[in-house]
Scaffold this active site. Structure first.
Site, PDB file in Angstrom:
ATOM      1  N   SER A  40       0.821  -1.210   0.000  1.00 23.95           N
ATOM      2  CA  SER A  40       0.000   0.000   0.000  1.00 23.95           C
ATOM      3  C   SER A  40       0.854   1.259   0.000  1.00 23.95           C
ATOM      4  O   SER A  40       0.328   2.364  -0.010  1.00 23.95           O
ATOM      5  CB  SER A  40      -0.925   0.007   1.227  1.00 23.95           C
ATOM      6  OG  SER A  40      -0.173  -0.180   2.417  1.00 23.95           O
ATOM      7  N   ASN A 127      -1.808  -2.298  13.450  1.00 23.56           N
ATOM      8  CA  ASN A 127      -3.257  -2.077  13.465  1.00 23.56           C
ATOM      9  C   ASN A 127      -3.651  -0.810  14.219  1.00 23.56           C
ATOM     10  O   ASN A 127      -4.453  -0.004  13.742  1.00 23.56           O
ATOM     11  CB  ASN A 127      -3.973  -3.296  14.062  1.00 23.56           C
ATOM     12  CG  ASN A 127      -3.773  -4.529  13.204  1.00 23.56           C
ATOM     13  OD1 ASN A 127      -3.254  -4.437  12.084  1.00 23.56           O
ATOM     14  ND2 ASN A 127      -4.170  -5.684  13.718  1.00 23.56           N
ATOM     15  N   HIS A 173     -39.477  24.202 -10.268  1.00 26.46           N
ATOM     16  CA  HIS A 173     -39.588  23.365 -11.479  1.00 26.46           C
ATOM     17  C   HIS A 173     -38.822  23.974 -12.653  1.00 26.46           C
ATOM     18  O   HIS A 173     -39.154  23.709 -13.803  1.00 26.46           O
ATOM     19  CB  HIS A 173     -41.057  23.151 -11.883  1.00 26.46           C
ATOM     20  CG  HIS A 173     -41.957  22.764 -10.750  1.00 26.46           C
ATOM     21  ND1 HIS A 173     -42.263  21.463 -10.435  1.00 26.46           N
ATOM     22  CD2 HIS A 173     -42.596  23.529  -9.832  1.00 26.46           C
ATOM     23  CE1 HIS A 173     -43.055  21.441  -9.375  1.00 26.46           C
ATOM     24  NE2 HIS A 173     -43.267  22.677  -8.992  1.00 26.46           N
ATOM     25  N   SER A 294     -13.962  25.991 -27.871  1.00 28.19           N
ATOM     26  CA  SER A 294     -14.300  24.767 -28.589  1.00 28.19           C
ATOM     27  C   SER A 294     -13.324  24.613 -29.746  1.00 28.19           C
ATOM     28  O   SER A 294     -12.897  25.606 -30.344  1.00 28.19           O
ATOM     29  CB  SER A 294     -15.730  24.874 -29.114  1.00 28.19           C
ATOM     30  OG  SER A 294     -15.896  24.041 -30.244  1.00 28.19           O
ATOM     31  N   LYS A 300     -17.753  29.645 -29.122  1.00 32.04           N
ATOM     32  CA  LYS A 300     -18.064  29.059 -27.815  1.00 32.04           C
ATOM     33  C   LYS A 300     -17.181  29.579 -26.680  1.00 32.04           C
ATOM     34  O   LYS A 300     -16.006  29.830 -26.857  1.00 32.04           O
ATOM     35  CB  LYS A 300     -17.890  27.524 -27.873  1.00 32.04           C
ATOM     36  CG  LYS A 300     -18.897  26.800 -28.714  1.00 32.04           C
ATOM     37  CD  LYS A 300     -20.317  26.920 -28.203  1.00 32.04           C
ATOM     38  CE  LYS A 300     -20.557  26.083 -26.954  1.00 32.04           C
ATOM     39  NZ  LYS A 300     -20.516  24.659 -27.260  1.00 32.04           N
ATOM     40  N   ASN A 302     -16.964  27.920 -22.974  1.00 30.77           N
ATOM     41  CA  ASN A 302     -17.553  26.839 -22.187  1.00 30.77           C
ATOM     42  C   ASN A 302     -17.180  26.937 -20.710  1.00 30.77           C
ATOM     43  O   ASN A 302     -16.049  27.267 -20.377  1.00 30.77           O
ATOM     44  CB  ASN A 302     -17.117  25.487 -22.737  1.00 30.77           C
ATOM     45  CG  ASN A 302     -17.678  25.229 -24.123  1.00 30.77           C
ATOM     46  OD1 ASN A 302     -18.766  25.720 -24.450  1.00 30.77           O
ATOM     47  ND2 ASN A 302     -16.944  24.504 -24.939  1.00 30.77           N
ATOM     48  N   GLU A 307     -18.702  22.652 -14.948  1.00 29.45           N
ATOM     49  CA  GLU A 307     -19.220  21.325 -15.327  1.00 29.45           C
ATOM     50  C   GLU A 307     -18.463  20.222 -14.593  1.00 29.45           C
ATOM     51  O   GLU A 307     -19.036  19.214 -14.180  1.00 29.45           O
ATOM     52  CB  GLU A 307     -19.082  21.117 -16.842  1.00 29.45           C
ATOM     53  CG  GLU A 307     -19.975  22.022 -17.664  1.00 29.45           C
ATOM     54  CD  GLU A 307     -19.592  21.970 -19.134  1.00 29.45           C
ATOM     55  OE1 GLU A 307     -18.820  22.829 -19.584  1.00 29.45           O
ATOM     56  OE2 GLU A 307     -20.038  21.044 -19.825  1.00 29.45           O
ATOM     57  N   TYR A 334      -9.379  -6.341  13.124  1.00 27.93           N
ATOM     58  CA  TYR A 334      -8.812  -5.850  11.869  1.00 27.93           C
ATOM     59  C   TYR A 334      -8.878  -6.905  10.765  1.00 27.93           C
ATOM     60  O   TYR A 334      -8.727  -8.099  11.007  1.00 27.93           O
ATOM     61  CB  TYR A 334      -7.332  -5.461  12.098  1.00 27.93           C
ATOM     62  CG  TYR A 334      -6.618  -5.010  10.833  1.00 27.93           C
ATOM     63  CD1 TYR A 334      -6.724  -3.701  10.399  1.00 27.93           C
ATOM     64  CD2 TYR A 334      -5.874  -5.907  10.068  1.00 27.93           C
ATOM     65  CE1 TYR A 334      -6.083  -3.287   9.232  1.00 27.93           C
ATOM     66  CE2 TYR A 334      -5.230  -5.498   8.907  1.00 27.93           C
ATOM     67  CZ  TYR A 334      -5.341  -4.190   8.487  1.00 27.93           C
ATOM     68  OH  TYR A 334      -4.714  -3.788   7.340  1.00 27.93           O
ATOM     69  N   GLN A 339      -7.348  -1.925   4.402  1.00 27.35           N
ATOM     70  CA  GLN A 339      -6.324  -1.146   3.702  1.00 27.35           C
ATOM     71  C   GLN A 339      -6.952  -0.378   2.533  1.00 27.35           C
ATOM     72  O   GLN A 339      -6.395   0.596   2.057  1.00 27.35           O
ATOM     73  CB  GLN A 339      -5.223  -2.102   3.205  1.00 27.35           C
ATOM     74  CG  GLN A 339      -4.079  -1.420   2.500  1.00 27.35           C
ATOM     75  CD  GLN A 339      -2.885  -2.336   2.358  1.00 27.35           C
ATOM     76  OE1 GLN A 339      -2.135  -2.563   3.302  1.00 27.35           O
ATOM     77  NE2 GLN A 339      -2.705  -2.899   1.172  1.00 27.35           N
ATOM     78  N   LYS A 342      -8.132   3.914   2.398  1.00 28.98           N
ATOM     79  CA  LYS A 342      -7.430   5.186   2.228  1.00 28.98           C
ATOM     80  C   LYS A 342      -7.685   5.876   0.901  1.00 28.98           C
ATOM     81  O   LYS A 342      -7.938   7.085   0.857  1.00 28.98           O
ATOM     82  CB  LYS A 342      -5.926   4.973   2.442  1.00 28.98           C
ATOM     83  CG  LYS A 342      -5.611   4.781   3.903  1.00 28.98           C
ATOM     84  CD  LYS A 342      -4.228   4.230   4.128  1.00 28.98           C
ATOM     85  CE  LYS A 342      -4.194   3.348   5.347  1.00 28.98           C
ATOM     86  NZ  LYS A 342      -4.900   2.054   5.171  1.00 28.98           N
TER      87      LYS A 342
HETATM   88  N1  ARG Z   1      -1.120  -1.171   5.428  1.00 27.49           N
HETATM   89  C1  ARG Z   1      -2.018  -1.694   6.412  1.00 27.49           C
HETATM   90  C2  ARG Z   1      -3.377  -0.956   6.311  1.00 27.49           C
HETATM   91  O1  ARG Z   1      -3.410   0.051   5.701  1.00 27.49           O
HETATM   92  C3  ARG Z   1      -1.467  -1.476   7.770  1.00 27.49           C
HETATM   93  C4  ARG Z   1      -1.959  -2.421   8.795  1.00 27.49           C
HETATM   94  C5  ARG Z   1      -1.429  -3.790   8.534  1.00 27.49           C
HETATM   95  N2  ARG Z   1      -1.850  -4.693   9.568  1.00 27.49           N
HETATM   96  C6  ARG Z   1      -1.707  -6.008   9.453  1.00 27.49           C
HETATM   97  N3  ARG Z   1      -2.124  -6.714  10.452  1.00 27.49           N
HETATM   98  N4  ARG Z   1      -1.220  -6.546   8.381  1.00 27.49           N
HETATM   99  O2  ARG Z   1      -4.358  -1.435   6.798  1.00 27.49           O
END
Ligand code: ARG
Length: 476
Positions: A40, A127, A173, A294, A300, A302, A307, A334, A339, A342
């Site tokens: 990640s 975690n 309306h 355009s 034009k 725009n 938009e 967990y 993951q 994010k």
């Molecule tokens: N990169 C992991 C996440 O974003 C971090 C936590 C990893 N925990 C684990 N038990 N493998 O969730």
């Protein structure tokens, strides 16, 4: 990348890196494919400031509780400061083989601080670490968005004050309904963004508890001081339950939910700009710097930025949906599924920051055309309600009956192709014999808006005081 992946061992000598996570447990390194699906760091490196802040707080607490030595603590803090500087100046090499931001920082710390680095992860798990980092990141994003919305409100209040008396058609309306003022229309959005800001504040308040010390899920056997780390990171208190601390992402969901509502508000305002700038409305014009051309039609101009703000609501709503689906059905505590929390949050926050800035620029530099708005405000017999209200007030006619009489007069005006105020008194009296000259005083659009004096109404004086009051409520 995917094309090159295989289930062979990675060529970049990842063995040394993965050792810090896999310890003595594994015979072989993860293959390239495993790394690609698992890593990640490409996106969670954005957490580095918060990750290092969390580690510093944890380290200071470990020292103060006598869990690690002062000397090790100092080596760790020095190393973390160096890493912060290395990442900030682009000198840090992130490695996928180290999975995520947490392991990348810890591995580098090992190079800088030697054996001492190994003490940092005492009484901690990735975690509680990631849950802490992410809360801190979302908290900063909330503060940034609040600032952005405040600026946008300030632009809107300025324009509303400048156009408190500018009459324009009000629609229901998308049909001419009743005249309103432009200032009144803009202040409606100031209220909406005010509620968005209060949702940000609520979300911030609820997320502001610290997961650190929950460790993997069950808490820790070390004598940690969770109050201390919470305080050091600006949290109000530690999360009360260690399993909850590492397994819920409702703070991120709440953020995305309010983000989706905010995106919808921005999208509606963007749509107004698109409509107002179309040459059929011609209520406003965006400057060259905020318009596009355009490739085929030379005439034009725009409103692409508007938009796109309108469209970007789709991404933000999609992000909320994505994380809701990730979380549903996950058993405690967990799961690696989390993951996936994010990217939707990063994308929503980035999208909103850009959209808010774009809307602020457009609304600051737009040129309104009050003469066009005023002209359009008189179309579609928009003062018919004023006529009906006058019948009620001056002749004591029940409103339902006044509605009928006025309806007949609107039909008459339509047949003649004229405005209500162009009908003669004679023609008016054919619909209701007692109508007198006084009726003409309420028929112009200016008179119509001036009469809407009720609290929250569109009368220019009301709008002026509403703008002043909004300035106090939202901008001081
Ligand atoms: N990169 C992991 C996440 O974003 C971090 C936590 C990893 N925990 C684990 N038990 N493998 O969730």
């Amino acid at each position: 990348m995917t094309g090159k992946s295989s289930n062979r061992a990675p060529a970049d000598g990842a063995g040394k890196d993965t050792n810090i996570i896999r310890g003595g447990r594994f015979g072989a390194d993860p293959c390239e494919l495993m790394q690609e699906i698992n890593a990640s760091v490409d996106f969670d490196k954005r957490l580095y400031v918060h990750d290092i802040a969390g580690s510093k707080a944890h380290c200071a607490m470990l020292v103060s509780q006598g869990i690690i030595s002062e000397k090790d603590g100092e080596a760790i803090l020095d190393g973390l400061n160096k890493i912060l500087q290395e990442i900030g100046s682009g000198q840090f090499t992130f490695k996928r083989s180290l999975e995520d931001i947490h392991m990348n920082v810890e591995a580098r710390l090992g190079e800088l601080a030697g054996e001492a680095a190994g003490c940092l992860h005492t009484a901690r798990s990735r975690n509680d670490q990631v849950a802490t980092d992410f809360r801190l990141w979302v908290r900063d994003a909330i503060d940034g968005l609040d600032e952005g919305l405040k600026n946008l409100q300030s632009v809107l209040v300025d324009q509303a004050s400048a156009h408190a008396g500018a009459v324009m058609p009000g629609f229901t309306h998308l049909q001419s309904a009743q005249p309103v003022t432009l200032g009144h229309h803009l202040l409606a959005y100031v209220e909406m963004f005010g509620r968005d800001r209060s949702r940000l504040k609520d979300c911030r308040r609820r997320l502001n508890e610290c997961p650190l010390g929950a460790a993997a899920l069950a808490g820790t056997s070390f004598p940690v001081d969770r109050e201390m780390t919470a305080r050091a990171l600006g949290f109000d208190k530690p999360v009360a339950n260690s399993m909850d601390a590492v397994s819920d992402r409702d703070f991120a969901l709440e953020f995305l939910a309010l983000a989706a509502i905010l995106a919808v508000h921005l999208s509606r305002l963007a749509e107004e700009i698109v409509l107002w700038c179309s040459d059929l409305f011609a209520f406003a014009r965006l400057p060259d710097t905020l318009s596009t051309g355009s490739s085929i039609m030379p005439q034009k101009r725009n409103p692409d930025a508007a938009e796109l703000v309108r469209a970007k609501a789709g991404r933000v709503i999609g992000s909320l949906n994505a994380l809701l689906v990730v979380m549903k059905g996950l058993p405690l505590a967990y799961g690696k599924d989390m993951q996936e929390d994010k990217e939707p949050v990063f994308d929503a926050a980035d999208t909103l920051a850009l959209s808010i800035a774009g809307m602020g620029a457009m609304l600051r530099d737009i040129t309104f055309r009050p003469e066009r708005m005023r002209q359009a405000a008189g179309h579609g017999h928009a003062t018919a309600t004023d006529l009906a209200d006058w019948l009620v007030r001056a002749l004591r006619v029940p409103f339902r009956r006044a509605h009928q009489i006025t309806g007949r007069l609107v039909t008459r005006a339509e047949q003649k192709g004229c405005r209500l105020e162009d009908l003669s008194l004679d023609e008016m009296q054919q619909a209701e014999a007692r109508i007198n000259d006084g009726v003409f005083e309420v028929l112009g659009v200016e008179n119509s808006v001036k009469s809407r004096q009720s609290y929250g109404g569109t009368a220019p004086d009301r709008v002026r005081s509403a703008a002043a009051e909004a300035r106090k409520r939202f901008l001081e």
